[in-house]
Design an enzyme around this catalytic site. Structure first.
Site, PDB file in Angstrom:
ATOM      1  N   SER A  92       0.840  -1.197   0.000  1.00  0.00           N
ATOM      2  CA  SER A  92       0.000   0.000   0.000  1.00  0.00           C
ATOM      3  C   SER A  92       0.878   1.252   0.000  1.00  0.00           C
ATOM      4  O   SER A  92       1.798   1.364   0.818  1.00  0.00           O
ATOM      5  CB  SER A  92      -0.893  -0.020   1.247  1.00  0.00           C
ATOM      6  OG  SER A  92      -1.589   1.196   1.359  1.00  0.00           O
ATOM      7  N   CYS A 140     -11.587   1.039  21.118  1.00  0.00           N
ATOM      8  CA  CYS A 140     -12.485   2.157  21.404  1.00  0.00           C
ATOM      9  C   CYS A 140     -12.351   3.212  20.327  1.00  0.00           C
ATOM     10  O   CYS A 140     -13.298   3.875  19.962  1.00  0.00           O
ATOM     11  CB  CYS A 140     -12.110   2.799  22.735  1.00  0.00           C
ATOM     12  SG  CYS A 140     -13.007   2.118  24.106  1.00  0.00           S
TER      13      CYS A 140
END
Lengths: 147, 390
Positions: B197, B323
């Site tokens: 990438s 989270c």
């Protein structure tokens, strides 16, 4: 992702700490979900004189702990019973959807502390049921491992 | 700002952007057209392909440009599964892969494939022997990441490549975190498929590539026009391709010297944290890791709250605590190391880059101990720990 109010409450948390000989203590949550909230209450003549907290958790968990402890101080038990998780979230100008459980935890922690107070004093508080996620002080956290 | 999140993404280098810019404006032709404007673009793509190939020890016709690492992973794994489904239905991978590989494998499980998720050891590594022991007659693909995105551990890719070759099993590696950071030679390492990438090594986002060893029959993933020799349809992202080539070329220039500098700074950070902060642990093998990665768990503290405090000081890091990524589950990588949930929730990942300075690391080391202490003072877990040990 957080409102300015949440950041403020996180950066300048209020009511952090323990209350010695607290009248009610409630711990909810577990390490698995990443949040543990412990609320201490000083109650006299049916009025919450003082509230403090210790919380392991994200920014939203710290902010809801701060807000909840601010909201309950000076309230009667009946008034405190009416505090909902939505009210805590609204007082913080909202929470991201993924963080709404932090406000639920705050409400549950308050109820757990009140439950503990009622148990100790053999009182019945209208509308109060054994809280979910209630961690008994005697066996705290030990049961969460095998859930 | 002090940017210490280079595993998430990196800035495009000015010299990379400079190469790309003409292909947005003057050189806008569609490479598939016949006129000269378009043919110049075709040549730019061919040149870029040769540059990418050279840096990986591949041939140009083995490089296929994609929209990024996720597409390359999906194409390699789903493509080989489809191509070889008559031969077998078993895939071997690890339990700390990126979700682009993990979720692709889980998808294939719903479609009749069996997947072995090799468990890493507490250092975050697997052994070639583990891979060999998992091979069955019906094994059609081994997909093992080159280096882990969270803890930076580097898998024994050459040795796994040798195992795969010996057993005649196709070997794919998700090298998104390794390309541009570690020397790679797909031939010497017996790699059949490799995903990369661009934005992980100072190239643009939205461009990546899949290396496909010559002779390997990998069906098309995106159907349409005849681009990429009919293997990957869609008008080419010419500026992205040009930028990717420039970025990979500059990444591999003086790589050893750049890595030595970054590693020295990273080690300074690790040593500094250990010296200043009690009850913390470095996640992942101390030596066999990317030179820029330091992933720490701080006991009794949740990771996101530390990230917020660091952010207030202009320090950008990331957390293994999911989270932050829209899920409440702690990092599957940290859990795979055997960390208890509260430690898996309490991690902070620092990934350094070419431009970080000692002064920046000094500032992190000056701020972090107080932040950890501050969050511990609020933590019921720490309260309990202190009481038990007093």
């Amino acid at each position: 992702m957080y409102s300015q109010k949440v950041i403020e409450c996180f950066m300048n948390p209020q009511n952090v700490g323990e209350i010695e000989n607290a009248d009610g203590v409630g711990t909810v949550g577990n390490p698995k979900c990443g949040d543990i909230m412990k609320i201490y209450l000083k109650i006299k003549d049916n009025i919450i004189q003082d509230a403090k907290f210790k919380t392991f958790g994200c920014g939203a968990a710290i902010a809801t702990s701060t807000m909840l402890t601010q909201m309950v101080k000076g309230k009667t038990i009946e008034e405190a019973m009416k505090i909902t998780n939505q009210a805590v979230a609204e007082a913080l100008d909202g929470l991201p959807p993924i963080k709404m459980h932090c406000s639920c935890l705050a409400e549950e922690a308050l109820k757990a502390a009140l439950w503990n107070y009622a148990q100790k004093n053999q009182l019945s508080i209208e509308g109060l049921t054994p809280p979910p996620n209630y961690v008994d002080e005697e066996e705290k956290h030990t049961h969460s491992e095998d859930e | 700002m002090i940017y210490l999140d280079h595993a998430a993404t990196t800035p495009v280098k000015p010299e990379v952007l400079k190469e790309m810019l003409p292909y947005f404006t003057e050189e806008y032709g569609n490479p598939s057209s016949v006129y000269r404007l378009a043919q110049r673009n075709k040549k730019a793509i061919d040149d870029a392909r040769a540059v990418v190939a050279k840096n990986l020890g591949a041939q140009p016709n083995e490089i296929f440009f994609t929209s990024g690492g996720t597409e390359a992973d999906n194409w390699a794994i789903k493509g080989m599964a489809e191509a070889l489904k008559e031969k077998g239905n078993h895939i071997i991978t690890t339990n700390i892969e990126h979700h682009a590989v993990l979720h692709t494998c889980q998808y294939l499980e719903k479609h009749g494939f069996e997947v072995t998720y090799l468990p890493v050891n507490p250092d975050g590594l697997i052994t070639p022997e583990q891979v060999e022991a998992a091979i069955r007659p019906e094994t059609i693909l081994i997909s093992i990441m080159y280096a882990n995105n969270e803890i930076g551990t580097i898998m024994p890719i050459s040795e796994i490549g040798a195992v795969a070759k010996r057993h005649g099993v196709v070997f794919h590696t998700d090298a998104v975190q390794a390309v541009g950071h570690l020397p790679i030679d797909v031939k010497a390492q017996n790699i059949d498929l490799l995903s990369l990438s661009g934005h992980k090594f100072y190239g643009p986002k939205g461009i990546g590539a899949l290396y496909v060893r010559r002779g390997l029959k990998l069906p098309s993933f995106l159907h349409g026009g005849g681009q990429e020799r009919g293997r990957r349809a869609g008008t080419e992202n010419v500026p992205g391709i040009v930028g990717l080539a420039k970025a990979i070329d500059r990444a591999y220039q003086d790589l050893a010297a750049k890595n030595a500098k970054i590693k020295a700074l990273r080690d300074y950070l690790i040593d500094g944290i250990y010296e200043r902060i009690p009850y913390c642990r470095l996640n992942g093998h101390r030596e066999r890791r990317l030179p820029n990665n330091a992933n720490f768990s701080f006991e009794f503290v949740e990771g996101e709250s530390l990230l917020l405090l660091l952010d207030m000081e202009g320090i950008a890091a990331s957390s293994g605590s999911a989270c932050t990524s829209g899920s409440l589950d702690p990092s599957h990588v940290l859990l795979a190391l055997g960390l208890p949930h509260e430690l898996a929730h309490g991690s902070v990942r620092f990934t350094l880059g070419e431009d970080n300075t000692k002064e920046e690391i000094d500032l992190v080391l000056a701020k972090l101990p107080a932040f950890v202490e501050r969050m511990r003072a609020m933590s019921p877990l720490y309260e309990e720990f202190v009481r038990k040990n007093s």
